[in-house]
Design a protein around this motif. Structure first.
Motif, short mmCIF file in Angstrom:
data_model
loop_
_atom_site.label_atom_id
_atom_site.label_comp_id
_atom_site.label_asym_id
_atom_site.label_seq_id
_atom_site.Cartn_x
_atom_site.Cartn_y
_atom_site.Cartn_z
N ALA A 1 -15.77 9.23 -35.58
CA ALA A 1 -14.71 8.65 -35.03
C ALA A 1 -15.30 8.58 -33.15
CB ALA A 1 -13.78 9.96 -35.12
N HIS B 1 -9.88 7.07 -34.28
CA HIS B 1 -10.08 7.58 -33.22
C HIS B 1 -9.62 8.46 -31.84
CE1 HIS B 1 -13.28 4.74 -33.71
NE2 HIS B 1 -12.47 3.59 -33.89
N PHE C 1 -2.48 4.16 -33.17
CA PHE C 1 -4.05 3.77 -33.80
C PHE C 1 -4.15 4.71 -33.68
CE2 PHE C 1 -8.07 3.86 -31.04
CZ PHE C 1 -8.18 2.83 -31.05
N GLU C 2 -3.98 6.25 -33.38
CA GLU C 2 -5.13 7.55 -33.37
C GLU C 2 -4.72 7.52 -35.01
OE1 GLU C 2 -5.66 9.75 -29.56
OE2 GLU C 2 -3.74 10.24 -30.75
N GLN D 1 -3.86 5.87 -37.94
CA GLN D 1 -5.14 4.47 -38.55
C GLN D 1 -5.51 4.33 -38.51
OE1 GLN D 1 -2.52 0.92 -37.18
NE2 GLN D 1 -0.65 1.49 -37.61
N SER D 2 -6.74 4.27 -36.84
CA SER D 2 -8.18 4.34 -36.18
C SER D 2 -9.15 5.62 -36.79
CB SER D 2 -8.44 3.94 -35.41
OG SER D 2 -8.12 4.97 -33.86
N ALA E 1 -13.91 0.31 -30.56
CA ALA E 1 -12.86 1.13 -30.83
C ALA E 1 -12.31 1.30 -29.96
CB ALA E 1 -13.31 2.92 -30.67
N GLU F 1 -10.97 -2.51 -30.39
CA GLU F 1 -9.26 -2.78 -31.05
C GLU F 1 -8.73 -1.43 -30.53
OE1 GLU F 1 -11.15 -0.18 -33.85
OE2 GLU F 1 -12.71 -0.75 -34.88
#
Length: 249
Positions: free
Chosen positions: A19, A47, A41-42, A44-45, A224, A227
């Motif tokens: 990540a 990151h 976002f954090e 789901q990803s 990232a 995205e």
């Protein structure tokens, strides 16, 4: 064990280590919405995003001064000024939201007359102190309001009672009793719970600011960052924007 299998096992065991850690530079007006979108976002990803906010003018100076970032949210004019500087990827500029300037007063105060230009003008003249963002710090709302006060013919009167805020939230000055009216982008007024959002400037003198995003030309996490910018511009963000006092551009 076969080399390829070993590699796959190693990659699988690392998981979240792949990540990315992103740095987002954003103006204060977009920050409340950005915080909500980033949280999803954090999750789901995987990151992680560090959010740094400042006035539009200050952010532009910081970027030109070489500050590192992955995604930048700025006024459209601010991003236009960075085109061709090799600080941002010019083709990535994406409109994200727009917002108007609003008015906040103490919770116990009566509803101010802001439905007409003349009513708004009288309200400002009757106020003990008026808090707004310092135009000298590069705040987009402060720059516009300084010009508006000149147009309304009340610049000298407002100067005597102005509470200039250099970064942060003008409504906090109302909450602390340092001013009895605050002017700023609606999205920033609405996040101060100890004041009442009284409404927007009259339409005839309203100023809508468009905020756009762009990728750093030097990001080390291009996928990232792309995205994240896509998450900001996705139509599914519309309810978040409205809740935070913004709207789709």
């Amino acid at each position: 064990m076969r080399p390829l299998l070993v590699l796959l096992l190693v990659l699988g065991s690392l998981g979240p280590a792949f990540a990315d850690n992103l740095k987002l530079l954003t103006t204060g007006a977009f920050k409340p919405a950005a915080q909500d979108i980033v949280a999803a976002f954090e999750r789901q990803s995987g990151h992680k995003v560090t959010i740094v906010n400042d006035t539009a003018g200050a952010l532009r100076q910081r970027v030109m001064g070489g500050e590192k970032f992955d995604v930048l949210v700025l006024t459209q004019d601010g991003l236009d000024a960075l085109v061709g500087t090799n600080k941002i990827t010019d083709a990535s500029i994406t409109p994200l939201a727009k917002v108007g300037i609003g008015v906040a007063v103490p919770l116990s105060a009566p509803q101010p007359d802001i439905h007409s230009v003349e009513g708004f003008r009288r309200t400002l003249l009757a106020a003990r102190a008026v808090a707004y963002m310092d135009p000298g710090a590069g705040a987009s709302s402060g720059i516009y309001l300084a010009r508006l006060f000149q147009t309304l013919g009340i610049a000298s009167e407002i100067a005597k009672k102005a509470v200039l805020v250099r970064g942060g939230l003008s409504a906090e000055r109302v909450a602390r009793g340092e001013a009895d009216i605050a002017l700023q982008q609606a999205s920033e007024l609405k996040i101060v719970p100890a004041v009442r959002f009284a409404g927007y400037l009259p339409e005839q003198i309203q100023n809508y600011t468009t905020y756009s995003g762009a990728l750093s030309a030097n990001t080390g996490a291009l996928q990232a960052a792309t995205e994240l910018l896509a998450a900001f511009s996705d139509p599914s963000a519309d309810p978040i924007l409205k809740r935070r006092g913004l709207e789709m551009p």
